[in-house]
Design a protein around this motif. Sequence first.
Motif, mmCIF file in Angstrom:
data_model
loop_
_atom_site.group_PDB
_atom_site.id
_atom_site.type_symbol
_atom_site.label_atom_id
_atom_site.label_comp_id
_atom_site.label_asym_id
_atom_site.label_seq_id
_atom_site.Cartn_x
_atom_site.Cartn_y
_atom_site.Cartn_z
ATOM 1 N N LEU A 72 91.769 58.519 -2.606
ATOM 2 C CA LEU A 72 93.137 58.001 -2.654
ATOM 3 C C LEU A 72 93.416 57.062 -1.481
ATOM 4 N N LEU A 73 92.551 57.098 -0.484
ATOM 5 C CA LEU A 73 92.710 56.236 0.678
ATOM 6 C C LEU A 73 91.998 54.906 0.428
ATOM 7 N N SER A 74 92.712 53.821 0.623
ATOM 8 C CA SER A 74 92.177 52.498 0.314
ATOM 9 C C SER A 74 90.890 52.196 1.075
ATOM 10 N N TYR A 75 90.862 52.504 2.366
ATOM 11 C CA TYR A 75 89.693 52.191 3.191
ATOM 12 C C TYR A 75 88.467 52.940 2.688
ATOM 13 N N ALA A 76 88.598 54.265 2.499
ATOM 14 C CA ALA A 76 87.468 55.075 2.038
ATOM 15 C C ALA A 76 87.036 54.666 0.636
ATOM 16 N N ARG A 77 88.004 54.304 -0.209
ATOM 17 C CA ARG A 77 87.677 53.894 -1.585
ATOM 18 C C ARG A 77 86.876 52.590 -1.586
ATOM 19 N N THR A 78 87.280 51.629 -0.770
ATOM 20 C CA THR A 78 86.560 50.360 -0.694
ATOM 21 C C THR A 78 85.128 50.570 -0.216
ATOM 22 N N LYS A 79 84.966 51.389 0.814
ATOM 23 C CA LYS A 79 83.621 51.654 1.333
ATOM 24 C C LYS A 79 82.756 52.339 0.275
ATOM 25 N N GLY A 80 83.339 53.291 -0.455
ATOM 26 C CA GLY A 80 82.596 53.976 -1.503
ATOM 27 C C GLY A 80 82.189 53.041 -2.621
ATOM 28 N N MET A 81 83.072 52.131 -2.988
ATOM 29 C CA MET A 81 82.750 51.155 -4.034
ATOM 30 C C MET A 81 81.624 50.223 -3.586
#
Length: 317
Positions: free
Chosen positions: A214-223
């Motif tokens: 749900l966190l934008s930063y963590a989501r971007t890194k995961g993608m």
Amino acid sequence: MRQGKAEGTRGKGGGGGGRELLWVAAAGERKAVRTDEVRPVPQDPPVRAAPPGPHAAGLGCPLDCSSPRQKSVGESGGTGFCLAMEGGLTVGVLGATGAVGAEVVALLSRSATVGGVVAMTRRERGAGGFPGAAEGKPVTERVLSYGNLQAADLAGLDALVCCLGTTSADAGGAAQRHVVDHDYVLEAARLARADPKCRYFSLLTSTGSNSKSLLSYARTKGMAEEGVIALGFPRTSIWRPGLLDRGDRARGLEKVGLALAGGVPVRAVAAAIVSTLEHENTAGASSGASFFSDAEIRRLAREAGVQPTSPSSCSIM
């Protein structure tokens, strides 16, 4: 003046405006050599076997590295491949001027496994741009135009280390941060993967990376992680450190966290990245990805002889 031998790709960038400059440290000074003026000296190519036993970073290679060429999965004499190659590896570093990237460039320049370092930057840094580079080891600077990269910008590499990363504040918002942390990373990775010479991709992300976060930063890194893995490099390493101790580069909130609990020094992260690149191998698989947690990064740094924990301050150990 004693000058190091120029190795690696010697081409100008494509239509994206990329260009190369070769910086060679020698006798306490640095000299710029235009890569389009470097003329090879006719001679038989040297055959240099990787040294047996422990490598430069102090870790032993579990495979037979006596062969001067890269060993592939399924070949006799080993169950995987070793990245030690004839003449040394040519390794590119994306984000070469960042806190971790600059340390990676410095350590690669001191590695016996590496024959040439390609520092990839957005703006020309000049002779003083890579002060940690070892004397006599060539560092080629490629000036890239992200968003308009060309195949030549990522050509001729044996391995690519990606340390690209920014914050919403520095990028001008979460959307632009996503462009840097995700789009630019995958743009470069796709071009590197198109060159069969490049067999190893090392990606720096962050602890908590998850494409469904749900966190934008963590989501971007995961993608970004998932996108790189999907490209199918023979080997991929994903680095997920916790709070980085960037020393003088520490940002406001980072300084608070470091003062309270300390962090992992950027040199320790770089040491883990470089030592793993030196000894990368597979066991019974032609491709695969490995994830390294903060604890594993600290362990590898300690084994490489680098202090893995910073004090509760912003100074690098």
